[in-house]
Motif scaffolding. Structure first.
Motif, short mmCIF file in Angstrom:
data_model
loop_
_atom_site.label_atom_id
_atom_site.label_comp_id
_atom_site.label_asym_id
_atom_site.label_seq_id
_atom_site.Cartn_x
_atom_site.Cartn_y
_atom_site.Cartn_z
N PHE A 128 1.54 -1.14 0.03
CA PHE A 128 -0.26 0.31 -0.20
C PHE A 128 0.82 1.47 0.00
O PHE A 128 0.64 1.85 -1.22
N ILE A 129 1.73 1.23 0.92
CA ILE A 129 2.55 2.37 0.57
C ILE A 129 3.28 2.55 0.06
O ILE A 129 3.36 4.19 -0.92
N LEU A 130 3.78 1.91 -0.53
CA LEU A 130 4.97 1.82 -1.94
C LEU A 130 3.90 2.22 -3.39
O LEU A 130 4.87 3.23 -4.18
N SER A 131 2.67 1.47 -3.18
CA SER A 131 2.26 2.38 -4.40
C SER A 131 1.46 3.36 -4.44
O SER A 131 1.78 3.93 -4.92
N CYS A 132 1.06 3.66 -3.21
CA CYS A 132 0.62 4.92 -3.39
C CYS A 132 1.84 6.16 -3.25
O CYS A 132 1.30 7.30 -3.87
N HIS A 133 3.48 5.69 -2.91
CA HIS A 133 3.94 6.89 -3.15
C HIS A 133 3.73 6.92 -4.91
O HIS A 133 4.72 8.02 -5.14
N ALA A 134 4.22 5.85 -5.46
CA ALA A 134 4.48 5.94 -6.56
C ALA A 134 3.27 6.33 -7.48
O ALA A 134 3.83 7.19 -8.87
N ARG A 135 2.64 6.31 -6.68
CA ARG A 135 1.43 7.83 -7.69
C ARG A 135 1.48 9.05 -7.07
O ARG A 135 0.65 9.69 -7.29
N GLY A 136 1.98 9.06 -6.04
CA GLY A 136 2.55 11.06 -6.01
C GLY A 136 1.72 10.86 -4.70
O GLY A 136 1.56 12.37 -4.23
#
Length: 202
Positions: A128-136
């Motif tokens: 969750f954290i890494l995917s949200c960071h990738a989405r900005g």
């Protein structure tokens, strides 16, 4: 009539005869008859009436029964997750941090870990954290719940709120620590101590 003190000479002679006819159990001398002389009796009386030595207590301790001067013993408890997070330095804009902690900012994404075990929640949180960071995304809400003690714990007791204690540790450890800028307990409108705001780096 005055009270007779000690043994008479006839009594002492009889005692000696009886003692000579006995066989001791151990290699110890046969006890002799007690000294019935007035001087010996007076010495024994003085010895029994002599004052007992005073018991000196170490500094800082009081007499038994008086607890007013006893040194206090402090016991420290482990800090709660909120108390532990409060000791972390501020790594984000102070104004944004103040608005976030007052619940005035709306999280861009949320993750609910209710009902998950630690083994399930760890990978779910990381994805969750890494995917949200990738989405900005910048502000996230992670819901752990406050935790409750199970009715049947089994042979070993478990600490309630395991996720609530573990999630901040995960967020401050690799690989999530590279993208997480700040973690604070959520405002009451977003779950209070049962949830966390996670502010990500750009």
């Amino acid at each position: 009539m005055g009270r007779r003190r000690g043994l008479t000479p006839e009594d002492r002679e009889l005692w000696s005869r009886v003692a000579r006819t006995t066989t001791p159990l151990h290699r110890a001398a046969i006890p002799s008859a007690p000294d019935a002389s007035p001087a010996a009796s007076e010495a024994a009386a003085r010895k029994s009436s002599s004052p007992k030595p005073r018991l000196e207590l170490p500094p800082g301790l009081s007499k038994p029964g008086n607890t007013a001067r006893l040194p206090s013993v402090g016991y420290s408890r482990a800090p709660s997750p909120a108390e532990a997070l409060a000791t972390h330095p501020l790594r984000m804009d102070q104004k944004t941090h103040r608005q976030m902690t007052r619940g005035k900012l709306r999280p861009e994404a949320r993750l609910d870990l209710h009902g998950m075990t630690l083994a399930q929640a760890g990978p779910e949180l990381a994805n969750f954290i890494l995917s949200c960071h990738a989405r900005g995304f910048r502000l996230l809400l992670v819901i752990t719940g406050k935790g409750s003690r199970a009715a049947d714990e089994g042979p070993l007791p478990t600490r309630p709120g395991a996720l609530r204690h573990q999630v901040p540790h995960w967020l401050h450890s690799a690989p999530l620590s590279r993208v997480v800028q700040q973690v604070v307990p959520a405002h009451l409108r977003h779950g209070g101590t049962g949830a966390y705001y996670v502010y990500l780096r750009r």
